[in-house]
Each structure stands twice: as C-alpha cells, then as structure tokens.
Enzyme design. Structure first.
Site, PDB file in Angstrom:
ATOM      1  N   LYS A 279       0.864  -1.174   0.000  1.00 31.56           N
ATOM      2  CA  LYS A 279       0.000   0.000   0.000  1.00 31.56           C
ATOM      3  C   LYS A 279       0.900   1.223   0.000  1.00 31.56           C
ATOM      4  CE  LYS A 279      -3.609   2.421   2.481  1.00 31.56           C
ATOM      5  NZ  LYS A 279      -4.610   2.365   3.540  1.00 31.56           N
TER       6      LYS A 279
ATOM      7  N   LYS B 149       1.342   9.899   5.806  1.00 29.48           N
ATOM      8  CA  LYS B 149       1.406   8.472   6.126  1.00 29.48           C
ATOM      9  C   LYS B 149       2.699   7.826   5.628  1.00 29.48           C
ATOM     10  CE  LYS B 149      -3.610   7.880   6.634  1.00 29.48           C
ATOM     11  NZ  LYS B 149      -4.761   6.977   6.466  1.00 29.48           N
TER      12      LYS B 149
ATOM     13  N   LYS C  81      -2.103  -1.531  -3.873  1.00 29.79           N
ATOM     14  CA  LYS C  81      -2.977  -0.363  -3.813  1.00 29.79           C
ATOM     15  C   LYS C  81      -2.166   0.902  -3.882  1.00 29.79           C
ATOM     16  CE  LYS C  81      -6.018   1.890  -0.578  1.00 29.79           C
ATOM     17  NZ  LYS C  81      -6.553   1.924   0.731  1.00 29.79           N
TER      18      LYS C  81
HETATM   19  C1  PBG Z   1      -7.468   3.538   5.411  1.00 35.48           C
HETATM   20  C2  PBG Z   1      -7.813   3.232   4.004  1.00 35.48           C
HETATM   21  C3  PBG Z   1      -7.624   4.121   2.950  1.00 35.48           C
HETATM   22  C4  PBG Z   1      -8.184   3.518   1.823  1.00 35.48           C
HETATM   23  C5  PBG Z   1      -8.677   2.262   2.204  1.00 35.48           C
HETATM   24  N1  PBG Z   1      -8.417   2.099   3.562  1.00 35.48           N
HETATM   25  C6  PBG Z   1      -7.070   5.490   2.924  1.00 35.48           C
HETATM   26  C7  PBG Z   1      -5.762   5.803   3.496  1.00 35.48           C
HETATM   27  O1  PBG Z   1      -4.903   4.958   3.703  1.00 35.48           O
HETATM   28  O2  PBG Z   1      -5.572   6.984   3.794  1.00 35.48           O
HETATM   29  C8  PBG Z   1      -8.236   4.172   0.475  1.00 35.48           C
HETATM   30  C9  PBG Z   1      -9.243   3.675  -0.492  1.00 35.48           C
HETATM   31  C10 PBG Z   1      -9.508   4.594  -1.621  1.00 35.48           C
HETATM   32  O3  PBG Z   1      -8.857   5.648  -1.812  1.00 35.48           O
HETATM   33  O4  PBG Z   1     -10.400   4.267  -2.404  1.00 35.48           O
HETATM   34  N2  PBG Z   1      -6.907   2.628   6.208  1.00 35.48           N
END
Ligand code: PBG
Length: 330
Positions: A195, A217, A248
């Site tokens: 991620k 983050k 992701k």
């Molecule tokens: C948070 C989380 C995020 C997404 C899924 N779970 C956002 C982030 O990490 O700030 C993003 C999903 C999307 O943008 O469609 N744990």
C-alpha cells in the site's frame, strides 16, 4: 509474410479465441461507505455515483447488486468526530454501528461475502492508521493489539474477509493469531501488502472525514518509487498467514501487481482506489472520455497485470454493463 498477426483480429469470433484475459463479476469487490442513522444516501462530492449509506437505504442497494452477481462487498465506516479517540476504542465497542451493519447484512443476505477494513484511521482522533504518541510518531507495537481487538470484533459480527490496510509491521501474524485464538480460524485475511503513500486516496478521505490531522502516512505506507520493497512486504505477509496479497492503488502500480503475481502463488488483489475513480469519472463527465469504453478497459488492464480480485467503485456499473450485454468480445 507468413505471419500476419492481424489475421487473429479479423472478426469478433476470431478475436474471441485470441482473447487472453477475461473479467467477470466474480472478480470484483464493491466498496461501500456506511454511515450511522436513517434515511441517508449522501453522494460523495469527489466520487459522483458513490454514496454514504445508512443501513435502511443500503439494504435495497445491496439486494440489487447481489442480483447483478456482485457477491462481495467491502465496507468503510464514516464515524462522527465525537466518537473518535486516540486509541480508536469505538472500533471494537459493543455499540459500534459498523459492526451492527455487518450483522444486519449477514442476517438479511446469508449468501453475502463481507470484507472489512482493519485500521485505526476512521476511528482515530489523529486520523492515522496507527497509534500516535505525544511526539507525533506512529507507534507500531502499541497499534497491534488495537488492530487485533478490532479484527476479532469484526469477525464476531460476521466478516468473511478482513482487510488490514494499516501497514504496521507484523500485523498479519498478530491478527491471524488473535483470530485463531478467538475461534475464527475460517476468517480470511486480504492483506494490503503493498500500500503506497499515494495522492490517489484523497476522495476516500473526504468520504470518511478520515484525513490525518497532522503529518502524512509516509512512515508506514510505501514510497511510490519502490518495487523491490513490495517483495519484502509480500514475503512477510505470506509467512504470517495472509490469504490474499493486495496492491494499492492499482493503475499507477500495475508493475507491482505483475511482480507479486509472478512471485507468489496465492491470489493477488488490486484496489482501484477513489482517486482513480474520480479521475475517470471527471473526464467522462466533461465528455473527454467515453465511460462505457474507458471504464472496462481500465479494469481489464488491472486484471491483465495479474489481479485475481479487483476492489472497484465501478463494480456495479460494470455488472450492469455485463447484464445489458454491453461487454462482450472485442
Ligand atoms: C485507510 C484506508 C484508505 C483507503 C482504504 N483504507 C485510505 C488511506 O490509507 O488513507 C483508500 C481507499 C480509496 O482511496 O479508495 N486505512
């Protein structure tokens, strides 16, 4: 010329034989934003066609999507500010509306497959996925037991698949252990393995009011410049008991999807995130791209890169196009 590749493109039937990749509704997971209360169906500004739902409004929507063949849903809670605290305690509280919604969906549609999100951010007064100390640091090992409590609560409420999206070290093993200990050894884990610290989550954070209050983050999500690091994350997740590895976002990271697919034997998932959805939708609304052509092409590229499962806000639109015979052979 003995070899003329164009012969295999000459008509629909022949193109059908030559088609290497197929994308069906069984490959899709539909993300839904849920909200406490009644009678709420509020469009997310930066994601036209996506809503924050209260359970009463959500039930008929899910019924319709199940009929379209979408079997799996990942739910994200939009939590009121006053319920947030430093330790995300509402995430496993008895009265948590998200857990009630999971139960209600399972009870109403026993055949449904439900995925949840495991991370502190929707419940944290700091808006971070992990615990933030007085120095503003995200503390890994204090976060793990919180994630484990949240996971067990979600499993108890009927989740079939947990999606740890927090990127803390060691969380997959920690959660797997907690689930097994609590008697939930059948509950799956789809790890957000690679991620990235991406700008493409912006609309999602608007939808949930979950943006970090301070900082970013980057100390836990991955650097967009890295690919070998994804292999480190993947080997840890596999060793710790993950059932699926997720990449992701999806589109800017197709190479990472392909890399994990080549190196690991468990199914690979990709999250076609909010910013990717917003980008395509905006271009289509301006008349710059044709939605019914560009959207399936976008999803197909993710599948071709190696995703067995795609989490996408276009799941319903894709399923409707399939139903209407608008997606077929080229
Ligand atoms: C948070 C989380 C995020 C997404 C899924 N779970 C956002 C982030 O990490 O700030 C993003 C999903 C999307 O943008 O469609 N744990």
């Amino acid at each position: 010329m003995l070899s003329r590749p164009r012969r295999n493109r000459k008509n629909k039937a022949v193109r059908g034989f030559a088609q290497e990749t197929h994308l069906g509704v069984e490959n899709l997971i539909y993300p839904l934003f849920v909200y406490d209360g009644k009678g709420i169906k509020e469009e997310v500004k930066s994601m036209p066609g996506n809503f924050r739902w209260s359970i009463d409004m959500l039930l008929p929507e899910v019924e319709e999507c199940l009929k379209l063949g979408i079997g799996t849903y990942v739910l994200f809670p939009a939590v009121e500010e006053k319920l947030k605290d430093k330790t995300a305690s509402y995430s496993y509280a008895e009265e948590n509306f998200y857990l009630h919604i999971l139960r209600k969906l399972k009870e109403t549609f026993p055949e449904i497959c439900l995925m949840t999100d495991v991370a502190m951010d929707p419940y944290s007064s700091d808006g971070h996925d992990g615990y933030v100390n007085e120095k503003g640091e995200i503390v890994n090992d204090i976060t793990l037991p919180i994630l484990a409590k949240m996971s067990v609560a979600q499993a108890q409420a009927g989740a079939d698949i947990l999606g740890p999206s927090d990127m803390m070290d060691g969380r997959i093993g920690y959660i797997r252990h907690a689930l097994d200990e609590a008697g939930y050894s059948d509950v799956s884990i789809m790890s957000y393995t690679a991620k990235y610290a991406s700008a493409f989550y912006g609309p999602f954070r608007d939808a949930l009011d979950s943006a970090p209050k301070a900082g970013d983050k980057k100390t836990y999500q991955m650097n967009p410049a890295n690919s070998r690091e994804a292999l480190i994350e993947a080997s840890l997740d596999v060793a710790e008991g993950a059932d699926f590895l997720m990449v992701k976002p999806a589109l800017p990271y197709l190479d990472i999807i392909a890399l994990l697919k080549q190196n690991y034997d468990i199914p690979i998932a990709a999250y076609n995130v909010s910013g990717e959805c917003a980008m395509l939708t905006a271009a289509c609304q301006n008349g710059w791209l044709n939605f019914e052509k560009a959207m399936p092409e976008m999803l197909m590229s993710i599948r071709r890169a190696g995703a067995d499962v795609i989490l996408t806000y276009f799941a319903k639109a894709y399923a409707e196009m399939l139903r209407d015979g608008k997606i077929g052979k080229w």
